[in-house]
Scaffold this motif. Structure first.
Motif, PDB file in Angstrom:
ATOM      1  N   LYS A 112      38.216  43.007 108.544  1.00 21.62           N
ATOM      2  CA  LYS A 112      37.025  43.018 107.681  1.00 21.62           C
ATOM      3  C   LYS A 112      37.294  42.331 106.342  1.00 21.62           C
ATOM      4  CE  LYS A 112      35.241  45.853 110.683  1.00 21.62           C
ATOM      5  NZ  LYS A 112      34.069  45.633 111.491  1.00 21.62           N
ATOM      6  N   ASP A 143      36.768  50.834 109.175  1.00 17.37           N
ATOM      7  CA  ASP A 143      37.366  49.694 108.479  1.00 17.37           C
ATOM      8  C   ASP A 143      36.428  48.975 107.506  1.00 17.37           C
ATOM      9  OD1 ASP A 143      39.948  49.923 109.487  1.00 17.37           O
ATOM     10  OD2 ASP A 143      39.405  48.904 111.345  1.00 17.37           O
ATOM     11  N   ASN A 256      30.646  46.428 117.304  1.00 12.30           N
ATOM     12  CA  ASN A 256      29.319  46.062 116.816  1.00 12.30           C
ATOM     13  C   ASN A 256      28.959  44.619 117.193  1.00 12.30           C
ATOM     14  OD1 ASN A 256      27.161  47.314 115.669  1.00 12.30           O
ATOM     15  ND2 ASN A 256      27.754  46.965 113.549  1.00 12.30           N
TER      16      ASN A 256
HETATM   17  C1  LIG Z   1      40.061  47.422 114.008  1.00 11.52           C
HETATM   18  C2  LIG Z   1      38.753  47.016 114.596  1.00 11.52           C
HETATM   19  N1  LIG Z   1      38.760  46.348 115.765  1.00 11.52           N
HETATM   20  C3  LIG Z   1      37.610  45.971 116.350  1.00 11.52           C
HETATM   21  C4  LIG Z   1      36.388  46.251 115.792  1.00 11.52           C
HETATM   22  C5  LIG Z   1      35.144  45.779 116.482  1.00 11.52           C
HETATM   23  O1  LIG Z   1      34.611  44.647 115.827  1.00 11.52           O
HETATM   24  P1  LIG Z   1      33.073  44.325 115.923  1.00 11.52           P
HETATM   25  O2  LIG Z   1      32.350  45.535 115.428  1.00 11.52           O
HETATM   26  O3  LIG Z   1      32.866  43.144 115.069  1.00 11.52           O
HETATM   27  O4  LIG Z   1      32.782  44.082 117.362  1.00 11.52           O
HETATM   28  C6  LIG Z   1      36.328  46.948 114.577  1.00 11.52           C
HETATM   29  C7  LIG Z   1      35.059  47.282 113.896  1.00 11.52           C
HETATM   30  O5  LIG Z   1      34.204  46.536 113.667  1.00 11.52           O
HETATM   31  C8  LIG Z   1      37.550  47.301 113.950  1.00 11.52           C
HETATM   32  O6  LIG Z   1      37.541  47.906 112.769  1.00 11.52           O
END
Ligand SMILES: Cc1ncc(COP(=O)(O)O)c(C=O)c1O
Ligand SMILES: N[C@@H](CCOP(=O)(O)O)C(=O)O
Length: 464
Positions: A112, A143, A256
């Motif tokens: 992030k 996160d 997400n």
């Molecule tokens: C460590 C970690 N991995 C994977 C994800 C998943 O990413 P995204 O929500 O963009 O699909 C998240 C949260 O978004 C995360 O904090």
């Protein structure tokens, strides 16, 4: 560049206005009116450039005239100068085919930071010299919260309120939010899961009178600027592995759908992407959607990968918009149906257009197996990254295709899960040394729209 809503009823905005708006006023998400393209020569020319230079080049078409090129470059140098690794997002080779793209060298040890360090600077730049105040309300499964607070803490014209599901983030993740002692930062523990928190944020945006009064803004990946910044590392990694001459595949631990959607954007811009593997934990709505067209939200099961414990994936709407031929009227109806029933069947001809994606549902045992395999290869993985690696290893791609797993968090954020899998933990980097001792600042609230609105409305310094 102009930005349109996936639901077609919100004003068309430029980059600056879209960044400050977050969610579109019709409940849709902003997307570029058309995908910009980088020519093969322009992609080849990224070879050997620093991360900040690459970011300035890849982001330029999205930003258009909202920033002049020198300012954009300066903001990128500042944002990525705060990372602990000189390569910002280094590639680590695991074997003849598998690579890790380490995205966790920023201040809060998760991917992030790559976007939020820049977004914090963009907010500051866009507010400079005016009297506008932003009230950021975000949802986090662990996160985004700390990365966003870190990016905007102590800013005079910004307040930030982060909602997180009580008891469903790791101790390190929680403390990274709650030990920040800043007059503009509020960590709010709510009953419920991440989906509940995200729904509350969207409901606040839907209250247009409230949103306008407080200057509501978003730091989640519903904000287009978040995703734009995440597109950069796909280019940065692929070029190092032979693009544009050689296609590269990516496996992305997904919740997400923001991170993997950024990979899709890179492909739409001309990056030769062989495959995007959507790796989910047992909260597998995205796997079911991509594998058999079943986008129906069950209840969220708590797992060792809390940041992926998500069943309603905001950015999937952006992909559905493209899969429906960018027909906002049709998509608005589809999304209204989903919001009413929490279920959607994706017709086969629509799903067939998502051929760049494959998906896998990785259970706890397979995640642990991937952590042990990586440990054998000399690396300690966090559990989220292990979900990505497990999916990558199961994908069966030809050996000559380099396959990059996005390592989305530092293993020190999840000491229990790591120790239980491999018998040893990764130490917290020295710069987070005092984290486990600091005093926590947190407000516990019921997951009720009226209560959250009242809390935000009375704590924001907008009228001060
Ligand atoms: C460590 C970690 N991995 C994977 C994800 C998943 O990413 P995204 O929500 O963009 O699909 C998240 C949260 O978004 C995360 O904090
Ligand atoms: N996994 C995230 C949840 C929100 O995702 P975002 O990319 O939309 O901010 C988290 O850890 O907070």
């Amino acid at each position: 560049m102009r930005y349109i809503s996936t639901r077609g009823q919100a004003p068309v905005l430029g980059f600056k206005a879209a960044t400050l708006a977050g969610l579109a006023s019709d409940g849709g998400l902003y997307v570029p009116e058309a995908w910009p393209r980088l020519s093969e020569a322009a992609i080849a020319d990224l070879a050997g450039r620093s991360y900040a230079e690459t970011a300035a080049i890849v982001l330029a078409p999205f930003i258009g005239d909202a920033l002049d090129p020198a300012t954009l470059r300066e903001l990128c140098e500042t944002a990525y100068g705060r990372f602990a690794h000189p390569a910002v997002t280094p590639l680590v080779q695991l074997d003849g085919q598998h690579w890790l793209l380490e995205l966790f060298h920023g201040p809060t040890l998760a991917f992030k930071d790559v976007a939020l360090q820049l977004l914090g600077l963009l907010f500051e730049r866009f507010l400079a010299g005016g009297d506008r105040h932003l009230t950021i309300v975000g949802a986090t499964s662990g996160d985004t919260g700390s990365a966003a607070i870190e990016a905007v803490a102590n800013r005079a014209h910004i307040d930030i309120f982060m909602l997180y599901p009580d008891g469903r983030v790791s101790d390190v993740q929680r403390r990274q939010m709650t030990t920040v002692d800043a007059p503009n930062a509020h960590s709010i523990a709510i009953d419920g899961d991440f989906d509940t928190a995200q729904a509350l944020v969207k409901a606040l945006f839907a209250d247009r009178a409230f949103a306008d009064r407080v200057g509501l803004a978003a730091v989640n990946s519903i904000n287009w600027a978040r995703l734009a910044a995440q597109v950069v590392y796909y280019f940065y990694a692929a070029v190092r592995l032979g693009a544009p001459g050689r296609p590269v595949a990516f496996s992305v631990p997904t919740g997400n759908f923001g991170d993997v959607f950024a990979g899709y954007v890179a492909a739409c811009m001309g990056l030769p992407v062989a495959r995007l593997i959507v790796a989910t934990n047992v909260n597998d709505i995205l796997h079911r959607a991509l594998a058999r067209g079943d986008y129906s939200a069950g209840t969220v099961a708590p797992t060792a990968t809390p940041s992926m414990d998500i069943q309603v994936s905001s950015n999937f709407e952006r992909l559905l918009f493209d899969l429906h031929g960018r027909d906002a009227g049709t998509l608005a109806g589809v999304m209204r149906g989903f919001e009413a029933t929490r279920a959607m069947a994706i017709p086969e001809p629509v799903r067939a257009r998502a051929g760049l994606f494959s998906s896998a549902r990785i259970d706890h045992a397979a995640m642990v197996e991937a952590m042990r395999w990586a440990h054998g290869a000399g690396t300690i993985l966090d559990p989220h990254s292990a979900i990505g690696l497990a999916a990558a290893r199961a994908a069966g791609l030809p050996r000559e295709v380099p396959l990059v797993t996005l390592a989305t968090a530092h293993p020190a954020k999840f000491p229990e899960a790591v120790t239980s899998a491999i018998g040893t933990a990764a130490p917290l980097p020295a710069r987070l040394g005092a984290l486990m001792e600091g005093r926590e600042h947190v407000t516990h609230l019921p997951a009720t729209l009226d209560v959250i609105r009242e809390f935000v409305g009375t704590r924001t310094r907008v009228a001060a």
